[in-house]
Design a protein around this motif. Structure first.
Motif, PDB file in Angstrom:
ATOM      1  N   ARG A 163     -34.916  74.366 -51.978  1.00  0.00           N
ATOM      2  CA  ARG A 163     -34.235  74.828 -53.176  1.00  0.00           C
ATOM      3  C   ARG A 163     -35.189  75.003 -54.359  1.00  0.00           C
ATOM      4  O   ARG A 163     -35.138  76.009 -55.053  1.00  0.00           O
ATOM      5  N   LEU A 166     -36.754  78.250 -54.094  1.00  0.00           N
ATOM      6  CA  LEU A 166     -35.873  79.342 -54.516  1.00  0.00           C
ATOM      7  C   LEU A 166     -35.922  79.481 -56.034  1.00  0.00           C
ATOM      8  O   LEU A 166     -35.992  80.590 -56.583  1.00  0.00           O
ATOM      9  N   ILE A 167     -35.904  78.342 -56.708  1.00  0.00           N
ATOM     10  CA  ILE A 167     -35.979  78.361 -58.180  1.00  0.00           C
ATOM     11  C   ILE A 167     -37.310  78.977 -58.611  1.00  0.00           C
ATOM     12  O   ILE A 167     -37.364  79.805 -59.527  1.00  0.00           O
ATOM     13  N   ALA A 170     -37.111  82.648 -58.299  1.00  0.00           N
ATOM     14  CA  ALA A 170     -36.208  83.198 -59.312  1.00  0.00           C
ATOM     15  C   ALA A 170     -36.908  83.277 -60.665  1.00  0.00           C
ATOM     16  O   ALA A 170     -36.814  84.272 -61.376  1.00  0.00           O
ATOM     17  N   ASN A 174     -37.412  86.874 -62.623  1.00  0.00           N
ATOM     18  CA  ASN A 174     -36.729  87.199 -63.871  1.00  0.00           C
ATOM     19  C   ASN A 174     -36.469  85.942 -64.686  1.00  0.00           C
ATOM     20  O   ASN A 174     -35.411  85.340 -64.589  1.00  0.00           O
ATOM     21  N   SER A 177     -33.115  85.799 -66.776  1.00  0.00           N
ATOM     22  CA  SER A 177     -31.914  85.482 -66.017  1.00  0.00           C
ATOM     23  C   SER A 177     -31.919  84.016 -65.622  1.00  0.00           C
ATOM     24  O   SER A 177     -30.894  83.345 -65.692  1.00  0.00           O
ATOM     25  N   ALA A 178     -33.076  83.542 -65.202  1.00  0.00           N
ATOM     26  CA  ALA A 178     -33.168  82.145 -64.778  1.00  0.00           C
ATOM     27  C   ALA A 178     -32.762  81.228 -65.916  1.00  0.00           C
ATOM     28  O   ALA A 178     -31.998  80.278 -65.741  1.00  0.00           O
ATOM     29  N   ASN A 179     -33.223  81.543 -67.108  1.00  0.00           N
ATOM     30  CA  ASN A 179     -32.876  80.736 -68.273  1.00  0.00           C
ATOM     31  C   ASN A 179     -31.378  80.814 -68.547  1.00  0.00           C
ATOM     32  O   ASN A 179     -30.737  79.822 -68.860  1.00  0.00           O
ATOM     33  N   ALA A 180     -30.830  82.023 -68.383  1.00  0.00           N
ATOM     34  CA  ALA A 180     -29.417  82.207 -68.689  1.00  0.00           C
ATOM     35  C   ALA A 180     -28.527  81.395 -67.755  1.00  0.00           C
ATOM     36  O   ALA A 180     -27.454  80.965 -68.157  1.00  0.00           O
ATOM     37  N   ILE A 181     -28.947  81.213 -66.499  1.00  0.00           N
ATOM     38  CA  ILE A 181     -28.101  80.408 -65.622  1.00  0.00           C
ATOM     39  C   ILE A 181     -28.567  78.953 -65.607  1.00  0.00           C
ATOM     40  O   ILE A 181     -28.095  78.161 -64.813  1.00  0.00           O
ATOM     41  N   GLY A 182     -29.464  78.606 -66.506  1.00  0.00           N
ATOM     42  CA  GLY A 182     -29.772  77.202 -66.714  1.00  0.00           C
ATOM     43  C   GLY A 182     -30.900  76.651 -65.856  1.00  0.00           C
ATOM     44  O   GLY A 182     -30.984  75.448 -65.657  1.00  0.00           O
ATOM     45  N   LEU A 183     -31.762  77.516 -65.325  1.00  0.00           N
ATOM     46  CA  LEU A 183     -32.909  76.995 -64.575  1.00  0.00           C
ATOM     47  C   LEU A 183     -34.044  76.678 -65.557  1.00  0.00           C
ATOM     48  O   LEU A 183     -34.222  77.369 -66.549  1.00  0.00           O
ATOM     49  N   SER A 308     -33.443  80.389 -78.721  1.00  0.00           N
ATOM     50  CA  SER A 308     -32.313  79.467 -78.803  1.00  0.00           C
ATOM     51  C   SER A 308     -31.373  79.898 -79.892  1.00  0.00           C
ATOM     52  O   SER A 308     -31.699  80.756 -80.680  1.00  0.00           O
TER      53      SER A 308
ATOM     54  N   PRO B  78     -26.126  75.189 -69.768  1.00  0.00           N
ATOM     55  CA  PRO B  78     -25.262  75.960 -68.869  1.00  0.00           C
ATOM     56  C   PRO B  78     -24.819  75.163 -67.644  1.00  0.00           C
ATOM     57  O   PRO B  78     -23.687  75.314 -67.180  1.00  0.00           O
ATOM     58  N   ARG B  82     -20.988  74.753 -66.495  1.00  0.00           N
ATOM     59  CA  ARG B  82     -20.466  75.067 -65.164  1.00  0.00           C
ATOM     60  C   ARG B  82     -19.719  73.889 -64.571  1.00  0.00           C
ATOM     61  O   ARG B  82     -18.691  74.029 -63.942  1.00  0.00           O
ATOM     62  N   SER B  94     -27.522  88.425 -64.802  1.00  0.00           N
ATOM     63  CA  SER B  94     -28.559  87.420 -64.598  1.00  0.00           C
ATOM     64  C   SER B  94     -28.728  87.231 -63.098  1.00  0.00           C
ATOM     65  O   SER B  94     -28.459  86.175 -62.560  1.00  0.00           O
ATOM     66  N   PHE B  96     -31.177  88.113 -59.450  1.00  0.00           N
ATOM     67  CA  PHE B  96     -32.560  88.279 -59.027  1.00  0.00           C
ATOM     68  C   PHE B  96     -32.613  89.314 -57.910  1.00  0.00           C
ATOM     69  O   PHE B  96     -32.061  89.104 -56.835  1.00  0.00           O
ATOM     70  N   LEU B 107     -28.545  79.479 -56.481  1.00  0.00           N
ATOM     71  CA  LEU B 107     -29.375  79.123 -57.641  1.00  0.00           C
ATOM     72  C   LEU B 107     -28.528  78.666 -58.811  1.00  0.00           C
ATOM     73  O   LEU B 107     -28.848  77.704 -59.495  1.00  0.00           O
TER      74      LEU B 107
END
Lengths: 308, 521
Positions: A163, A166-167, A170, A174, A177-183, A308, B78, B82, B94, B96, B107
């Motif tokens: 996993r 995968l991060i 990601a 991008n 996008s990664a930041n937007a979904i909290g990675l 932010s 986030p 969730r 968002s 990939f 992810l």
């Protein structure tokens, strides 16, 4: 060609390819996170000189390797802080790191040039070492070569199945996008850069403590650059990095092969082969735009500003 | 049901967020009940994005609190959002591109994702249940924009979802796809999920939403029940009383062909690109031709071969402007096409329409250099500054002045500047991509008027847009592009939104008349 010669060529191929493999695996992880660190050469040299000096003064090869890794990591942290916190250009920073590492390693190692040291001994594995042809290649090597096999397996599994892997992909593709979904973009990139530094340090110390146990200025001789090309050559796939590193290793020892076969070709001419191979591979790869766009991490070399 | 009042699923109290130089949210109050579809209306820059980022934990408010099922909640990030059951569908996805649907969803789920195998199965089931089938094994770059949005939505649905936030979800869809989306959203709401629907399309809000909150300049400027309002009154809440919000323009038909494309067939070198297939198109002097289409269907490629960024086979693109007569421009670079009277407003404002780090003066020079601003290789800075000032003044660009960097302007203001720069050069042909994308209603009206004026002066104008309402408003003839093919172009009064929607989906057959005889068999 007799079996002994083949066995010896394969042995030397893997041995020569090992520092390339290690440093390229580090760079692979780093680039997968979207960071292009051109400081490999500088980090390798720092690893080589620190490893050698520590091993010579303390008498412990193990300590030498460990501190070489630390030296590589420290170098990479400099790079990470400048590119992540200060959002400096990655290419310029990486080049600066190489120049810095080259100079600093020469300075640190000035008093140690030409001093002898007992290098790392091979570890023979009963029965397996005596296998025909591949025995010495895979089971008659020293500890660091074995470690490089493990590292390869680990990196391969990490990218393909884990996993965090995968991060990593990601974030490299991008970061927004990664930041937007909290990675954790910055943390991921930091860790990837530091892993790259550790690998470069280890590869450097392999040169000065095992491959040719001595310190000489600029002894990495462009291997950091070849490793960068190797990652592109491998189209960012771990298994191809392994293959490529050994192929490049083979190219570097071809003059031995030719001697063994009775040809006389100037060793200087053969010495350019790995570099020539790099250029050829880069040309072939970049000739097909669509292919190169699909395989490279999409945000490679692009800074990420967290808003932010 | 007992009379015990159910606490709202989410309520915001006095949310305030200040950025240097602007207040994005000022004392915003909002509450959404379970199973309610709530619209958040507002123009660009009204503070919608900031507000939803606050809800989703991407931005910390300076003041104010958030109540979740009646209890105070501080959304840390986030992942925390969730976990509470808040899902968000982003406007700019968002996702990939090189990862599969399953990997993308894994992810976002964090440690709850589990093994990829069972997750893929779950994605299949959930997506089918809500009528948005997707194949979990596909890689994102092989999906259409509409399918990518499904992935974003399914990503929220595979977890226990209690509030779904959608940021302008319909801007990338054909009218038919919008219908499908609305069915899904209604189904979700009927199951008790609250939905926050962010939009500036009033018709859609009227059709879908139970309640609406309107933001203007960071403050709540009104709240209403959309079904009881007409669109004009809601538009007034969005833009204030002093801006005209609706108008119509007379339709005309041009006569003399000025821009002609014949049999343009152009394969794309980009693996994500679109192959243009045998396009034929004529734009006459004094008319606006509108091309609709879902993003990524060949618009970029078409625009590039018109602007000169991509060269085409000789004999496929012609300009027929007064200065040189009919000229084959297929092999001419952009500056020579501009010399023949072309003006071009690209889709991407920062990077292609303007250089982000350069001042407005320098950006004015970038395409205006043929209008006498450069003499004998020397830049006439005074003239260039005067030109920049004129653009700023005529097009009411809000900026600190001509020395301001292009990237310091808001999207809408930069767009006004770019449109102004092109129109003030008095082009014979104007090609405009998404001329009002992300621009507020007031500015959009100004841009539309400028385009109409230019048309009436005899220019040939081609507008490529995803906003169908805009195309119907300003185009004299209209058509659609789908997968690199162009539909027949019809006079706008003879077309319909329904027909255009089918064309955007690739169905170019002439309108089928509803069968009134012979069907009773």
């Amino acid at each position: 060609m007799d079996i002994d010669l083949i066995s010896n060529i394969l042995y030397a191929m893997v041995r020569t390819g090992t520092p390339l493999l290690i440093v390229a695996l580090g760079e692979l992880i780093c680039e997968k996170s979207g960071v292009l660190n051109l400081g490999q050469e500088g980090m390798m040299l720092m690893g080589a000189v620190v490893g050698f000096v520590v091993a010579l003064l303390s008498g412990s090869l193990l300590l030498g390797f460990m501190l070489a890794i630390v030296a590589g990591m420290l170098m990479s942290i400099i790079f990470a802080v400048i590119t992540m916190e200060l959002s400096a250009n990655q290419v310029a920073t990486g080049l600066a790191l190489t120049i810095f590492g080259t100079g600093l390693s020469a300075f640190v190692g000035a008093d140690f040039v030409g001093k002898p040291i007992d290098g790392l001994d091979p570890i023979f594995i009963p029965v397996l070492t005596d296998l025909p042809i591949i025995g010495r290649m895979l089971f008659g090597q020293d500890l660091i070569v074995y470690l490089s096999f493990v590292l390869f397996g680990g990196v391969y599994w990490f990218i393909k199945y884990s996993r965090p892997g995968l991060i990593l992909k990601a974030v490299g593709e991008n970061p927004h996008s990664a930041n937007a979904i909290g990675l954790p973009v910055l943390k991921t990139r930091y860790l990837a850069i530091i892993f790259g530094g550790a690998m470069a340090g280890l590869a450097g110390s392999y040169l000065s403590l095992a491959y040719t146990p001595l310190w000489a200025e600029n002894m990495s001789a462009g291997r950091g650059w070849i490793a960068l090309a190797l990652v592109v050559f491998a189209s960012w796939k771990a298994e191809r990095v392994l293959l490529g590193a050994w192929l490049f290793g083979l190219a570097s020892i071809l003059h031995l092969v030719f001697q063994g076969l009775g040809f006389s070709v100037s060793p200087n001419l053969l010495a350019i082969l790995p570099y020539l191979a790099t250029v050829v591979v880069l040309v072939i790869l970049s000739s097909n735009q669509s292919r190169s766009r699909l395989v490279a991490p999409m945000s490679l070399g692009k800074p990420f500003y967290a808003k932010s | 049901m007992p009379k015990q009042p159910v606490p709202p699923r989410l309520s915001l109290r006095g949310i305030t967020k200040q950025y240097p130089g602007c207040i994005a949210n000022d004392d915003v109050h909002l509450s959404i009940a379970p199973a309610e579809i709530h619209a958040l209306l507002g123009e660009n820059g009204a503070g919608k994005s900031t507000l939803m980022k606050v809800i989703y934990g991407l931005v910390k408010p300076d003041r104010g609190e958030l109540l979740w099922d009646g209890l105070p909640l501080e959304v840390k990030d986030p992942a925390h959002a969730r976990k509470m059951g808040i899902g968000m569908v982003f406007q700019h996805f968002s996702l990939f591109d090189t990862l599969t649907v399953t990997e993308n969803i894994a992810l976002a789920l964090g440690d709850d994702a589990g093994e990829l195998g069972p997750l893929a199965e779950k994605i299949r089931t959930v997506s089918e249940k809500y009528g948005m089938a997707i194949n979990p094994e596909r890689e994102i770059h092989t999906l259409s924009v509409g399918e990518r949005q499904r992935v974003e939505i399914v990503r929220c649905l595979v977890q226990d979802i209690r509030l779904l936030i959608l940021d302008e979800p319909t801007s990338v869809l054909t009218p038919q796809e919008v219908e499908v989306l609305f069915v899904t959203l209604r189904q979700l709401a009927s199951e008790g999920c609250s939905i926050l629907f962010i939009s500036h399309k009033l018709n859609e809000v009227k059709a879908l939403c139970h309640k609406a909150t309107v933001l203007r300049g960071g403050r709540v400027s009104g709240a209403c029940i959309p079904s009881e309002q007409d669109t004009t009154s809601m538009a007034k809440m969005m833009v204030g009383d002093d801006t005209p919000v609706s108008t119509t323009y007379p339709k005309v038909l041009g006569d003399k062909p000025v821009l002609e494309i014949t049999q343009l067939d152009q394969p794309s070198h980009d693996p994500f690109g679109v192959h243009l297939k045998n396009l034929d198109l004529t734009v006459n002097a004094g008319e606006i031709v509108g091309i609709a289409g879902v993003a990524g269907n060949g618009q970029e490629e078409l625009l590039a071969s018109l602007s000169g960024e991509a060269l085409s086979k000789a004999g496929t693109v012609f300009f027929n402007t007064s200065s040189a007569g009919k000229t084959d421009v297929a092999l001419l670079p952009p500056d020579q096409r501009r010399a023949l009277g072309l003006g071009f407003v690209p889709e991407e404002r920062l990077g292609r329409g303007a250089v982000p780090e350069m001042s407005l003066t320098e950006n004015a020079l970038l395409t205006g250099f043929l209008t006498g601003l450069v003499k004998q290789g020397m830049v006439g800075w005074q003239k260039t500054e005067a030109f920049a000032d004129k653009i700023i003044k005529d097009y009411k660009v809000k900026t600190a002045g001509r020395h301001a960097q292009a990237d310091s302007l808001s999207g809408g203001n930069l767009q006004k500047f770019i449109i102004g720069r092109e129109i003030l050069q008095d082009p014979k042909i104007l090609i405009a991509a998404h001329p009002t994308w992300g621009v507020d209603i007031g500015a959009a009206t100004a841009i539309h008027k400028a385009l109409i004026t230019l048309r009436d002066q005899g220019a040939a104008i081609l507008v490529v847009s995803e906003d169908i309402d805009e195309l119907f408003l300003i185009s004299d003839r209209i058509g659609a592009i789908c997968d690199g093919e162009l539909s027949p172009i019809k006079p706008t009064p003879q077309s319909s939104i329904e027909e255009l929607g089918r064309m955007m989906a690739g169905d170019f057959s002439p309108q089928v008349q509803p069968a009134t005889e012979g069907t009773h068999a």
